[in-house]
Design a protein around this motif. Structure first.
Motif, PDB file in Angstrom:
ATOM      1  N   HIS A  72      27.477  39.857 -50.252  1.00  0.00           N
ATOM      2  CA  HIS A  72      26.024  40.022 -50.125  1.00  0.00           C
ATOM      3  C   HIS A  72      25.607  41.490 -50.230  1.00  0.00           C
ATOM      4  N   VAL A  73      26.356  42.379 -49.572  1.00  0.00           N
ATOM      5  CA  VAL A  73      25.977  43.800 -49.602  1.00  0.00           C
ATOM      6  C   VAL A  73      26.493  44.488 -50.858  1.00  0.00           C
ATOM      7  N   GLY A  74      27.497  43.904 -51.515  1.00  0.00           N
ATOM      8  CA  GLY A  74      28.024  44.496 -52.736  1.00  0.00           C
ATOM      9  C   GLY A  74      29.176  45.450 -52.478  1.00  0.00           C
ATOM     10  N   GLU A  75      30.057  45.519 -53.450  1.00  0.00           N
ATOM     11  CA  GLU A  75      31.251  46.367 -53.299  1.00  0.00           C
ATOM     12  C   GLU A  75      30.882  47.843 -53.205  1.00  0.00           C
ATOM     13  N   ALA A  76      29.746  48.218 -53.742  1.00  0.00           N
ATOM     14  CA  ALA A  76      29.349  49.626 -53.720  1.00  0.00           C
ATOM     15  C   ALA A  76      29.086  50.121 -52.298  1.00  0.00           C
ATOM     16  N   ALA A  77      28.839  49.206 -51.355  1.00  0.00           N
ATOM     17  CA  ALA A  77      28.573  49.621 -49.978  1.00  0.00           C
ATOM     18  C   ALA A  77      29.841  49.996 -49.234  1.00  0.00           C
ATOM     19  N   PHE A  78      31.015  49.707 -49.808  1.00  0.00           N
ATOM     20  CA  PHE A  78      32.294  49.972 -49.147  1.00  0.00           C
ATOM     21  C   PHE A  78      32.957  51.197 -49.775  1.00  0.00           C
ATOM     22  N   SER A  79      33.535  52.014 -48.923  1.00  0.00           N
ATOM     23  CA  SER A  79      34.286  53.187 -49.380  1.00  0.00           C
ATOM     24  C   SER A  79      35.593  53.252 -48.615  1.00  0.00           C
ATOM     25  N   GLY A  80      36.640  53.745 -49.282  1.00  0.00           N
ATOM     26  CA  GLY A  80      37.952  53.814 -48.650  1.00  0.00           C
ATOM     27  C   GLY A  80      38.031  54.848 -47.550  1.00  0.00           C
ATOM     28  N   THR A  81      37.275  55.937 -47.684  1.00  0.00           N
ATOM     29  CA  THR A  81      37.285  56.997 -46.679  1.00  0.00           C
ATOM     30  C   THR A  81      35.860  57.459 -46.426  1.00  0.00           C
ATOM     31  N   ARG A 104      26.099  52.135 -45.554  1.00  0.00           N
ATOM     32  CA  ARG A 104      27.405  52.263 -46.196  1.00  0.00           C
ATOM     33  C   ARG A 104      28.507  52.140 -45.137  1.00  0.00           C
ATOM     34  N   LEU A 105      29.609  51.511 -45.521  1.00  0.00           N
ATOM     35  CA  LEU A 105      30.734  51.281 -44.618  1.00  0.00           C
ATOM     36  C   LEU A 105      31.954  52.000 -45.156  1.00  0.00           C
ATOM     37  N   ALA A 106      32.592  52.791 -44.275  1.00  0.00           N
ATOM     38  CA  ALA A 106      33.752  53.582 -44.693  1.00  0.00           C
ATOM     39  C   ALA A 106      34.986  53.191 -43.886  1.00  0.00           C
ATOM     40  N   ALA A 107      36.135  53.151 -44.584  1.00  0.00           N
ATOM     41  CA  ALA A 107      37.448  52.949 -43.939  1.00  0.00           C
ATOM     42  C   ALA A 107      37.478  51.688 -43.081  1.00  0.00           C
ATOM     43  N   VAL A 108      37.094  50.566 -43.691  1.00  0.00           N
ATOM     44  CA  VAL A 108      37.073  49.303 -42.953  1.00  0.00           C
ATOM     45  C   VAL A 108      38.502  48.784 -42.794  1.00  0.00           C
ATOM     46  N   ASN A 109      38.906  48.457 -41.570  1.00  0.00           N
ATOM     47  CA  ASN A 109      40.265  47.953 -41.321  1.00  0.00           C
ATOM     48  C   ASN A 109      40.410  46.510 -41.809  1.00  0.00           C
ATOM     49  N   GLU A 110      41.660  46.039 -41.781  1.00  0.00           N
ATOM     50  CA  GLU A 110      41.991  44.756 -42.395  1.00  0.00           C
ATOM     51  C   GLU A 110      41.263  43.577 -41.756  1.00  0.00           C
ATOM     52  N   GLN A 111      41.274  43.478 -40.423  1.00  0.00           N
ATOM     53  CA  GLN A 111      40.669  42.310 -39.785  1.00  0.00           C
ATOM     54  C   GLN A 111      39.154  42.256 -39.995  1.00  0.00           C
ATOM     55  N   PRO A 112      38.406  43.352 -39.753  1.00  0.00           N
ATOM     56  CA  PRO A 112      36.970  43.287 -40.019  1.00  0.00           C
ATOM     57  C   PRO A 112      36.653  43.017 -41.497  1.00  0.00           C
ATOM     58  N   ARG A 113      37.424  43.607 -42.405  1.00  0.00           N
ATOM     59  CA  ARG A 113      37.164  43.409 -43.840  1.00  0.00           C
ATOM     60  C   ARG A 113      37.410  41.948 -44.236  1.00  0.00           C
ATOM     61  N   SER A 114      38.476  41.354 -43.682  1.00  0.00           N
ATOM     62  CA  SER A 114      38.775  39.954 -43.977  1.00  0.00           C
ATOM     63  C   SER A 114      37.641  39.048 -43.512  1.00  0.00           C
ATOM     64  N   LEU A 115      37.110  39.305 -42.305  1.00  0.00           N
ATOM     65  CA  LEU A 115      36.010  38.501 -41.788  1.00  0.00           C
ATOM     66  C   LEU A 115      34.765  38.677 -42.647  1.00  0.00           C
ATOM     67  N   MET A 116      34.486  39.907 -43.072  1.00  0.00           N
ATOM     68  CA  MET A 116      33.320  40.159 -43.919  1.00  0.00           C
ATOM     69  C   MET A 116      33.423  39.396 -45.229  1.00  0.00           C
ATOM     70  N   GLU A 117      34.610  39.338 -45.797  1.00  0.00           N
ATOM     71  CA  GLU A 117      34.798  38.645 -47.071  1.00  0.00           C
ATOM     72  C   GLU A 117      34.699  37.134 -46.896  1.00  0.00           C
ATOM     73  N   ARG A 118      35.318  36.597 -45.841  1.00  0.00           N
ATOM     74  CA  ARG A 118      35.305  35.153 -45.625  1.00  0.00           C
ATOM     75  C   ARG A 118      33.901  34.648 -45.288  1.00  0.00           C
ATOM     76  N   ALA A 119      33.106  35.475 -44.602  1.00  0.00           N
ATOM     77  CA  ALA A 119      31.754  35.070 -44.211  1.00  0.00           C
ATOM     78  C   ALA A 119      30.720  35.336 -45.293  1.00  0.00           C
ATOM     79  N   GLY A 120      31.108  35.986 -46.390  1.00  0.00           N
ATOM     80  CA  GLY A 120      30.186  36.263 -47.480  1.00  0.00           C
ATOM     81  C   GLY A 120      29.384  37.537 -47.319  1.00  0.00           C
ATOM     82  N   PHE A 121      29.633  38.285 -46.246  1.00  0.00           N
ATOM     83  CA  PHE A 121      28.886  39.527 -46.014  1.00  0.00           C
ATOM     84  C   PHE A 121      29.217  40.556 -47.086  1.00  0.00           C
ATOM     85  N   ALA A 122      30.492  40.677 -47.443  1.00  0.00           N
ATOM     86  CA  ALA A 122      30.911  41.683 -48.425  1.00  0.00           C
ATOM     87  C   ALA A 122      30.248  41.422 -49.776  1.00  0.00           C
TER      88      ALA A 122
END
Length: 562
Positions: free
Chosen positions: A540-549, A520-538
């Protein structure tokens, strides 16, 4: 893909002459005359030390100096042949010949103009100061070594360009030592060193000594030693080598416009000399312009326009037999201290040199080469930042390694190798330093959240996850305790990530999945999150793996039963 926006060609002179007054004109004329007198012996000395005729240095100062001032992006910079080029130009002449030097100079001008046009002027500022100090000191040592032949009056037909070979040839011809040449050279060096240089002296209640000192300070010491040495040589008929005996004097006119013969075969051999001249010209001119900015109350220089002006000057000067030109710190400082207010002063400086050539060129025939050697020894000493060697003990090992490495490589090999290796070392040490700043750690006891479910491990990532730091993330699975069912990565202190870092994160997810551990990934900043989305990682792992805090990630883990 959109083309890069080109930089407009707008010389600083166009802005400087707006509202230009008679007072400014008089100040610029006075400054230009002073700098012209200062530039005369230096132009000849730099040319002779570079292995070409003295008139080629003067022509460079006239033609290139005028163009650099008229078309440049600095308010008061003076251009012309520079001490930093001596070693490079001498090596090119020895290896490729004079014609190829002119071709390489013109090609370097094309590169400089293109750099300015493409707005690359700011990139020069990214060269580490350690590299600049290292190669500047190295060039100063080589200039000093090259002047020992004329200082001691040694009978050497042609001094080689290689450092160790030079030393061997100097020692081999030590028996041809000329005591008259040494006496002239040392006397000129001593006089230049002690000659008054300050213009800031008290104006009220001063005696004749202060008045004489102030008057002497307005007469360049290099001109004084040149005149005295020439008179002594001519009157006493001293048996020393002079400009007349070696070069036949200086022509009383400018050379005819003649383009050097160009061929692609020659151009292909001159790639590295061309790059070296362009790189050194860009560095020297922009460093000089920055020095000038700190001395005057005027708008800062335009680095891109300055590079374009340097490019034009180096394209045109070879057509008159000129050598490479760039901004010169000593003459620029003299220009400022003499009261210059605009590029007009630099144009007057070139006109002054032209008048001297047309009116007084024959007088230079009796100038002893030993006197010019003494002047250049003074220039080389002032050129080096020798105190930096004493200060090395206060700096880190990478700083010392880069500076000393660049220095020794410049002396033993050449500037191109020194800068290439210096930049490589700087990159390696920077990568190492950045990798040490990246950390993967459990939360500090004071910051540890309460109520962490059993089987949940938390790790915080600090810094930048890039190719030099991925090893720390790859080692993480082996550090997890037995029974771990969920790994929460708190990324609120991870400021950036590159594709290598993202690949390491994907590899971590696969390793954890094989062990039945959820990531699980928490509090991902803008630049890493943008790269994850552009590369298809986000996706692939699903939105449930991300949390705001971090708290939300722990709550999701608790709800999932792990």
């Amino acid at each position: 893909m959109a083309l890069p926006q080109l930089h407009p060609f707008r010389p600083r002179l166009l802005d400087a002459v707006r509202g230009y007054s008679g007072t400014q004109l008089r100040a610029d004329i006075a400054a230009g005359l002073t700098v012209g007198v200062v530039a005369l012996p230096l132009a000849m000395a730099f040319a002779i030390a570079s292995g070409v005729k003295p008139e080629q240095g003067i022509v460079t100062a006239i033609v290139a100096g005028f163009l650099i001032s008229a078309l440049g992006g600095s308010q008061v910079q003076i251009g012309g042949p520079a001490g930093a080029f001596i070693v490079i130009v001498y090596g090119i002449v020895q290896r490729y010949g004079l014609t190829n030097l002119l071709i390489a100079t013109a090609l370097s001008g094309v590169l400089l103009f293109a750099m300015g046009l493409l707005r690359l002027g700011a990139l020069v500022r990214y060269i580490p100061v350690t590299i600049i100090i290292g190669f500047t000191n190295g060039i100063a040592v080589l200039i000093g070594l090259s002047q020992l032949k004329d200082l001691f009056g040694l009978k050497i037909a042609k001094l080689p360009a290689d450092f160790f070979t030079q030393i061997g040839v100097l020692l081999e011809h030590a028996s041809t030592f000329n005591p008259y040449a040494l006496a002239i050279g040392l006397a000129c060096l001593a006089l230049v060193v002690v000659w008054p240089k300050s213009y800031t002296m008290p104006l009220d209640n001063i005696g004749w000594r202060h008045r004489a000192y102030r008057l002497a300070a307005h007469v360049p010491g290099t001109i004084v030693v040149l005149v005295l040495a020439t008179l002594a040589t001519a009157v006493l008929h001293l048996p020393v080598e002079t400009i007349g005996s070696k070069f036949g004097g200086i022509p009383q006119s400018l050379p005819d416009l003649q383009l050097p013969p160009f061929s692609w075969e020659s151009a292909k051999q001159l790639v590295f000399p061309t790059l070296t001249l362009a790189m050194l010209g860009a560095i020297e001119s922009l460093l000089c312009a920055r020095v000038a900015d700190n001395l005057i109350d005027a708008p800062r220089h335009d680095p891109n326009q300055e590079l374009m002006a340097q490019g034009v000057a180096n394209m045109v000067a070879p057509a008159f037999g000129g050598i490479p030109a760039t901004g010169t710190i000593a003459r620029t400082v003299t220009n400022v201290r003499s009261g210059a207010t605009s590029p007009v002063a630099g144009m007057v400086h070139s006109a002054t040199l032209l008048v001297v050539v047309l009116a007084a060129a024959p007088l230079a025939a009796n100038v002893p080469l030993a006197a010019l050697a003494g002047i250049l020894l003074f220039v080389s000493w002032n050129m080096g930042e020798w105190r930096e060697f004493a200060r090395l003990r206060h700096f880190s090992v990478p700083y010392r390694t880069i500076m000393l490495g660049t220095f020794f490589l410049t002396v033993v090999f050449d500037l191109t190798v020194a800068v290439e290796v210096g930049l490589m070392l700087a990159c390696v040490f920077f990568i190492y330093r950045m990798s040490t700043l990246f950390r993967v750690e459990p939360p500090a006891a004071a910051d540890a959240p309460a109520g962490v479910p059993a089987g949940v491990e938390i790790r915080e990532l600090f810094g930048a996850l890039f190719f030099g730091a991925v090893g720390k993330l790859e080692a993480l699975p082996a550090q997890l305790p037995e029974g771990t069912r969920t790994l929460v990565l708190d990324l609120h202190r991870l400021i950036s990530m590159d594709t290598s870092g993202l690949e390491a994160l994907e590899q971590l997810r696969r390793v954890l999945a094989k062990r039945g551990i959820t990531l699980r990934l928490a509090a991902v900043n803008e630049q890493p999150r943008s790269l994850m989305e552009r590369a298809g990682f986000a996706a692939h792992v699903g939105e449930a793996a991300f949390s705001g805090t971090l708290a939300e990630a722990l709550s999701a883990s608790r709800a999932a039963g792990s």
